[in-house]
Write an enzyme that holds these catalytic residues in place. Structure first.
Site, PDB file in Angstrom:
ATOM      1  N   CYS A 111       0.812  -1.226   0.000  1.00  0.00           N
ATOM      2  CA  CYS A 111       0.000   0.000   0.000  1.00  0.00           C
ATOM      3  C   CYS A 111       0.842   1.271   0.000  1.00  0.00           C
ATOM      4  O   CYS A 111       0.319   2.364  -0.205  1.00  0.00           O
ATOM      5  CB  CYS A 111      -0.949  -0.007   1.185  1.00  0.00           C
ATOM      6  SG  CYS A 111      -1.865  -1.536   1.339  1.00  0.00           S
ATOM      7  N   HIS A 233      -3.231   6.621   3.216  1.00  0.00           N
ATOM      8  CA  HIS A 233      -3.686   5.386   2.577  1.00  0.00           C
ATOM      9  C   HIS A 233      -5.061   5.034   3.133  1.00  0.00           C
ATOM     10  O   HIS A 233      -5.312   5.133   4.336  1.00  0.00           O
ATOM     11  CB  HIS A 233      -2.666   4.269   2.850  1.00  0.00           C
ATOM     12  CG  HIS A 233      -3.196   2.915   2.510  1.00  0.00           C
ATOM     13  ND1 HIS A 233      -3.782   2.625   1.300  1.00  0.00           N
ATOM     14  CD2 HIS A 233      -3.260   1.765   3.244  1.00  0.00           C
ATOM     15  CE1 HIS A 233      -4.162   1.364   1.292  1.00  0.00           C
ATOM     16  NE2 HIS A 233      -3.868   0.821   2.462  1.00  0.00           N
ATOM     17  N   ASN A 263     -10.325  -0.724   0.436  1.00  0.00           N
ATOM     18  CA  ASN A 263      -8.864  -0.601   0.405  1.00  0.00           C
ATOM     19  C   ASN A 263      -8.351  -1.055  -0.963  1.00  0.00           C
ATOM     20  O   ASN A 263      -8.501  -2.220  -1.320  1.00  0.00           O
ATOM     21  CB  ASN A 263      -8.276  -1.463   1.534  1.00  0.00           C
ATOM     22  CG  ASN A 263      -6.764  -1.360   1.643  1.00  0.00           C
ATOM     23  OD1 ASN A 263      -6.098  -0.931   0.709  1.00  0.00           O
ATOM     24  ND2 ASN A 263      -6.237  -1.766   2.782  1.00  0.00           N
TER      25      ASN A 263
HETATM   26  O1  UT7 Z   1      -3.522  -1.807   4.020  1.00  0.00           O
HETATM   27  C1  UT7 Z   1      -3.594  -2.456   5.247  1.00  0.00           C
HETATM   28  C2  UT7 Z   1      -4.631  -3.546   5.112  1.00  0.00           C
HETATM   29  N1  UT7 Z   1      -5.160  -4.098   6.326  1.00  0.00           N
HETATM   30  C3  UT7 Z   1      -5.906  -3.424   7.218  1.00  0.00           C
HETATM   31  O2  UT7 Z   1      -6.135  -2.233   7.124  1.00  0.00           O
HETATM   32  C4  UT7 Z   1      -6.491  -4.211   8.371  1.00  0.00           C
HETATM   33  C5  UT7 Z   1      -6.455  -3.473   9.686  1.00  0.00           C
HETATM   34  N2  UT7 Z   1      -7.385  -4.078  10.623  1.00  0.00           N
HETATM   35  C6  UT7 Z   1      -8.724  -3.790  10.567  1.00  0.00           C
HETATM   36  O3  UT7 Z   1      -9.170  -3.002   9.741  1.00  0.00           O
HETATM   37  C7  UT7 Z   1      -9.603  -4.417  11.597  1.00  0.00           C
HETATM   38  O4  UT7 Z   1      -8.818  -5.155  12.525  1.00  0.00           O
HETATM   39  C8  UT7 Z   1     -10.698  -5.346  10.998  1.00  0.00           C
HETATM   40  C9  UT7 Z   1     -11.713  -4.491  10.216  1.00  0.00           C
HETATM   41  C10 UT7 Z   1     -10.081  -6.381  10.078  1.00  0.00           C
HETATM   42  C11 UT7 Z   1     -11.431  -6.030  12.129  1.00  0.00           C
HETATM   43  O5  UT7 Z   1     -11.994  -5.048  12.977  1.00  0.00           O
HETATM   44  P1  UT7 Z   1     -11.774  -5.160  14.564  1.00  0.00           P
HETATM   45  O6  UT7 Z   1     -12.437  -3.981  15.126  1.00  0.00           O
HETATM   46  O7  UT7 Z   1     -10.312  -5.361  14.829  1.00  0.00           O
HETATM   47  O8  UT7 Z   1     -12.636  -6.444  14.891  1.00  0.00           O
HETATM   48  P2  UT7 Z   1     -12.206  -7.713  15.741  1.00  0.00           P
HETATM   49  O9  UT7 Z   1     -11.356  -8.609  14.921  1.00  0.00           O
HETATM   50  O10 UT7 Z   1     -11.717  -7.251  17.088  1.00  0.00           O
HETATM   51  O11 UT7 Z   1     -13.599  -8.386  15.981  1.00  0.00           O
HETATM   52  C12 UT7 Z   1     -14.610  -7.813  16.848  1.00  0.00           C
HETATM   53  C13 UT7 Z   1     -15.834  -8.675  16.773  1.00  0.00           C
HETATM   54  C14 UT7 Z   1     -15.546 -10.170  16.937  1.00  0.00           C
HETATM   55  O12 UT7 Z   1     -16.670 -10.753  17.563  1.00  0.00           O
HETATM   56  P3  UT7 Z   1     -16.667 -11.076  19.127  1.00  0.00           P
HETATM   57  O13 UT7 Z   1     -15.497 -11.988  19.354  1.00  0.00           O
HETATM   58  O14 UT7 Z   1     -16.527  -9.740  19.807  1.00  0.00           O
HETATM   59  O15 UT7 Z   1     -18.008 -11.718  19.337  1.00  0.00           O
HETATM   60  C15 UT7 Z   1     -15.453 -10.664  15.512  1.00  0.00           C
HETATM   61  O16 UT7 Z   1     -15.748 -12.039  15.410  1.00  0.00           O
HETATM   62  O17 UT7 Z   1     -16.434  -8.549  15.467  1.00  0.00           O
HETATM   63  C16 UT7 Z   1     -16.502  -9.819  14.827  1.00  0.00           C
HETATM   64  N3  UT7 Z   1     -16.222  -9.620  13.415  1.00  0.00           N
HETATM   65  C17 UT7 Z   1     -17.163  -9.306  12.513  1.00  0.00           C
HETATM   66  N4  UT7 Z   1     -18.485  -9.161  12.631  1.00  0.00           N
HETATM   67  C18 UT7 Z   1     -19.180  -8.833  11.523  1.00  0.00           C
HETATM   68  C19 UT7 Z   1     -14.999  -9.626  12.803  1.00  0.00           C
HETATM   69  N5  UT7 Z   1     -15.145  -9.344  11.486  1.00  0.00           N
HETATM   70  C20 UT7 Z   1     -16.487  -9.141  11.295  1.00  0.00           C
HETATM   71  C21 UT7 Z   1     -17.260  -8.815  10.170  1.00  0.00           C
HETATM   72  N6  UT7 Z   1     -18.591  -8.672  10.331  1.00  0.00           N
HETATM   73  N7  UT7 Z   1     -16.709  -8.630   8.951  1.00  0.00           N
END
Ligand code: UT7
Length: 314
Positions: A111, A233, A263
């Site tokens: 990126c 980005h 993204n």
């Molecule tokens: O260019 C760089 C590219 N990469 C990135 O930018 C990634 C950077 N990271 C992120 O953007 C975030 O970490 C994510 C969007 C990938 C995930 O968001 P988060 O706020 O870190 O969510 P999490 O992994 O902490 O999950 C929170 C909750 C979990 O449920 P519980 O355990 O609290 O019940 C997940 O299972 O949300 C759940 N969850 C979802 N729910 C609905 C995780 N992904 C999803 C989803 N839809 N897509």
């Protein structure tokens, strides 16, 4: 060495036609429009096209706006993490489509690639070349699993391009970096979809933005108060908000296109720059910061005294 200056004589961008909304994704994975918008700021993404085709279309728009033809381009730098082939690079194919007769190479810095490309283009200008075409183009669809809610909600295709040349603007400061300790937080094996530790990428991204912005400011002898406009980005709006809280930037001075594109890796900053120029939010003389960060980890920041693309030939 004398500074020849740095002017964006034309900027252009394209998105492929196929729109995939969050509601579309919710049909194939356990997610919702509300969750994706709230946790990422993304509303939809575009799929389709090839990296070389999107790159050439964006480049054509940039060249039209710059009022230059194929013979005027001295180098093509194509930032992409999704090349059309394992071998060769994609830049020669783009050069062929556009009818260029010049050097053409890919930059693989995920990126951060397009901002790496701007710093490299400045080097070519310092060596006496007159016009460099810097393109960021991606078909992230190729290595994204759209049934995996951890990655499938984030990524889309698109391309942006700029023609840069000597001029009254200038790169005031820059910073390029990489830390290979973090290869395995966001990577793809040959022929496989990408894997990601989203939380760790989030954390490292916020740190990288802060560190790189400060390093570029130091090099320029400026502070955040001197910056008029910033384009980060486009990965996740919460990453930007967390970094801005530490750096002291506001969302009012920030260019965003994430809601519409998701993204798009190396394409995201030029795609956003094109939108910001359409909106007339950057003017000659403004101090503009571009910040890329991503897999590697890599990061890249430029601070520019802005000159160029008044959309005259649009
Ligand atoms: O260019 C760089 C590219 N990469 C990135 O930018 C990634 C950077 N990271 C992120 O953007 C975030 O970490 C994510 C969007 C990938 C995930 O968001 P988060 O706020 O870190 O969510 P999490 O992994 O902490 O999950 C929170 C909750 C979990 O449920 P519980 O355990 O609290 O019940 C997940 O299972 O949300 C759940 N969850 C979802 N729910 C609905 C995780 N992904 C999803 C989803 N839809 N897509």
């Amino acid at each position: 060495m004398t500074q020849p200056g740095f002017r964006f004589s034309g900027v252009g961008s394209v998105l492929p036609d196929k729109v995939v909304t969050n509601d579309d994704l919710a049909k194939t994975m356990d997610t919702s429009d509300e969750w994706i918008r709230e946790r990422t700021g993304i509303g939809e993404r575009r799929l389709g096209g090839t990296t070389s085709g999107l790159a050439a279309d964006a480049a054509r728009l940039a060249m039209e706006r710059a009022n230059v033809g194929p013979d005027d381009i001295d180098q093509l730098l194509l930032a992409t993490t999704t090349p059309d082939y394992m071998l060769p690079g994609t830049a020669p194919a783009v050069a062929e489509i556009l009818g260029l007769d010049c050097g053409a190479i890919d930059i693989q810095a995920a990126c951060s690639g397009w901002v790496y490309g701007l710093v490299m283009a400045n080097g070519f200008l310092l060596q006496g070349e007159k016009r460099i075409l810097v393109v960021g183009a991606e078909t992230l669809e190729r290595m994204t699993d759209y049934t995996d809610r951890g990655t499938g909600i984030l990524f889309g295709n698109g391309a942006g391009a700029a023609v840069v040349e000597p001029g009254p603007g200038e790169i005031l400061g820059w910073d390029l970096g990489a830390d290979g300790k973090y290869v395995k937080i966001l990577w793809a094996e040959h022929g496989e979809n990408m894997s990601m530790d989203g939380k760790e990428v989030f954390r490292q991204a916020v740190t990288a933005i802060q560190r790189s912005a400060n390093a570029a400011l130091d090099r320029a002898g400026l502070t955040t108060d001197d910056i008029d406009f910033v384009i980060p980005h486009q990965a996740n709006i919460r990453i930007v908000e967390a970094a801005w809280k530490r750096l002291g930037f506001t969302m009012e001075q920030t260019g965003m296109r994430l809601e519409e594109t998701g993204n798009t890796s190396a394409a995201s900053i030029p795609l956003t720059l094109d939108k910001v120029l359409d909106e007339g939010r950057i003017s000659d003389g403004d101090t503009v910061m571009l910040i890329g960060f991503g897999a590697g980890m890599t990061w890249a920041t430029t601070i520019m005294r802005w000159s160029g693309d008044d959309r005259a030939a649009a």
